[in-house]
Scaffold this active site. Structure first.
Site, PDB file in Angstrom:
ATOM      1  N   ARG A   1       0.800  -1.219   0.000  1.00  0.00           N
ATOM      2  CA  ARG A   1       0.000   0.000   0.000  1.00  0.00           C
ATOM      3  C   ARG A   1       0.836   1.275   0.000  1.00  0.00           C
ATOM      4  O   ARG A   1       0.562   2.215  -0.746  1.00  0.00           O
ATOM      5  CB  ARG A   1      -0.892   0.081   1.261  1.00  0.00           C
ATOM      6  N   THR A   2       1.813   1.339   0.884  1.00  0.00           N
ATOM      7  CA  THR A   2       2.514   2.610   1.058  1.00  0.00           C
ATOM      8  C   THR A   2       3.237   2.991  -0.231  1.00  0.00           C
ATOM      9  O   THR A   2       3.087   4.094  -0.747  1.00  0.00           O
ATOM     10  CB  THR A   2       3.488   2.535   2.247  1.00  0.00           C
TER      11      THR A   2
ATOM     12  N   HIS B   1       5.435   5.821  11.502  1.00  0.00           N
ATOM     13  CA  HIS B   1       4.892   5.726  10.141  1.00  0.00           C
ATOM     14  C   HIS B   1       3.977   6.946   9.956  1.00  0.00           C
ATOM     15  O   HIS B   1       2.751   6.837   9.934  1.00  0.00           O
ATOM     16  CB  HIS B   1       4.108   4.420  10.014  1.00  0.00           C
TER      17      HIS B   1
HETATM   18  C1  NCD Z   1       1.737  -0.971   8.186  1.00  0.00           C
HETATM   19  C2  NCD Z   1       3.234  -0.803   8.294  1.00  0.00           C
HETATM   20  O1  NCD Z   1       3.962  -1.061   7.342  1.00  0.00           O
HETATM   21  O2  NCD Z   1       3.645  -0.415   9.371  1.00  0.00           O
HETATM   22  N1  NCD Z   1       1.322  -1.164   6.876  1.00  0.00           N
HETATM   23  C3  NCD Z   1       1.101  -0.076   6.080  1.00  0.00           C
HETATM   24  O3  NCD Z   1       1.997   0.693   5.796  1.00  0.00           O
HETATM   25  N2  NCD Z   1      -0.153   0.135   5.686  1.00  0.00           N
HETATM   26  C4  NCD Z   1       1.182  -1.948   9.130  1.00  0.00           C
HETATM   27  C5  NCD Z   1       1.745  -3.330   9.193  1.00  0.00           C
HETATM   28  O4  NCD Z   1       2.646  -3.695   8.428  1.00  0.00           O
HETATM   29  O5  NCD Z   1       1.272  -4.076  10.040  1.00  0.00           O
END
Ligand code: NCD
Length: 301
Positions: A53-54, A131
């Protein structure tokens, strides 16, 4: 330079400004679908840790802004594998791009990158640290649902020790007076003292009916397997809290369930069709919020 490194860098006026700009970006997405405001600009995404996603929402965001993207999706395929330091890598990449979004397993890595980078750095996750861009899209999702003024109780559930998204989001929420926080984790994965506000927060070791009934937002998290040294400990803790439709029935009708995703087993799929389930919508909100952060970094808004 307008780096995005950690949640504490934002104050309330700036957060509200970002929320408004993200709404404008969402408007662009739902009307025309794209803009040309970042034409001629390049985003580099450099991810030493796995991401779906990111990274993809950053890249989508830049494409929707009319800019271009260069990408390293697996640090192992880069010269980091040959022993190049972060400082050198970032100095070089910043000669190719106008803004860099990055992720690593090392806390404080994005901050280090700013020492040599010639362009803004956006932290897409630094190990079990922070994050910040996820927390901004979480805040945007909360704001769209409830606004940011009325009293709201949020329950953070799961791996509060290693889950970096909760570390950043709790910090953003402290800018607003209306949030009460419940922390729900087994004692091994408890929230660190530096994030706990003894005056207002509550702690639980079980996902009780009381927590579920009082929450306006239940924020589920994955047990962060990759941070455990002891596989047996991960196996013991991985299914500690599972939110299923029977549990959601104890929640308020107008409450919402968030999760940064990916989920493993902590939200049963029977929750997905329920009106409280907002985690896929939350993931979609990553695009307008990251469009905003890129545009701010490029100083084009
Ligand atoms: C999260 C992350 O990478 O911290 N995912 C994300 O970026 N949407 C959560 C996770 O990995 O559990």
């Amino acid at each position: 330079m307008r780096h995005v490194l950690s949640a504490p860098q934002f104050d309330k006026p700036e957060l509200l400004e970002i929320m408004n700009q993200a709404a404008d970006m969402e408007n662009i997405l739902t009307t025309k679908g794209f803009s040309t405001m970042a034409e001629g600009k390049i985003l580099a995404t450099f991810f030493y840790e796995p991401s779906t996603r990111t990274r993809l929402s950053f890249e989508t965001a830049m494409n929707r802004l009319g800019g271009k993207v260069i990408s390293v999706s697996d640090g192992q395929s880069s010269s980091a594998k040959k022993g190049e330091t972060v400082e050198d890598t970032m100095q070089v990449i910043s000669g190719y791009a106008d803004v860099i979004a990055m992720r690593s397993s090392e806390v404080g890595f994005a901050e280090r990158a700013t020492k040599t980078s010639l362009v803004p750095i956006i932290n897409g996750g630094d190990g079990p640290g922070e994050h910040p861009t996820q927390s901004l899209l979480d805040l945007y999702t909360i704001q769209k649902q409830f606004g940011l003024e009325k009293p709201l109780r949020i329950a953070f559930v799961g791996d509060l020790k290693y889950g970096r998204t909760v570390h950043s989001l709790q910090n953003l929420l402290r800018n607003f007076d209306n949030f009460s926080i419940d922390w729900v984790a087994p004692k091994e994965l408890d929230i660190q003292d530096k994030y706990f506000n003894a005056g207002t927060d509550r702690k639980f070791t079980e996902l009780t009916d009381e927590v579920l009934a009082e929450a306006d937002i239940v924020y589920m998290t994955r047990i962060q397997q990759e941070r455990f040294d002891d596989v047996a400990e991960y196996e013991r803790l991985k299914d500690v809290f599972i939110l299923d439709a029977a549990k959601v029935a104890k929640m308020k009708k107008e409450a919402i369930i968030l999760h940064p995703l990916p989920r493993v087993d902590e939200i049963a799929t029977d929750v997905d069709p329920l009106p409280q389930a907002k985690y896929f919508e939350q993931a979609r909100n990553g695009v307008p919020v990251r469009m905003t952060l890129i545009a701010r970094a490029l100083e084009i808004i």
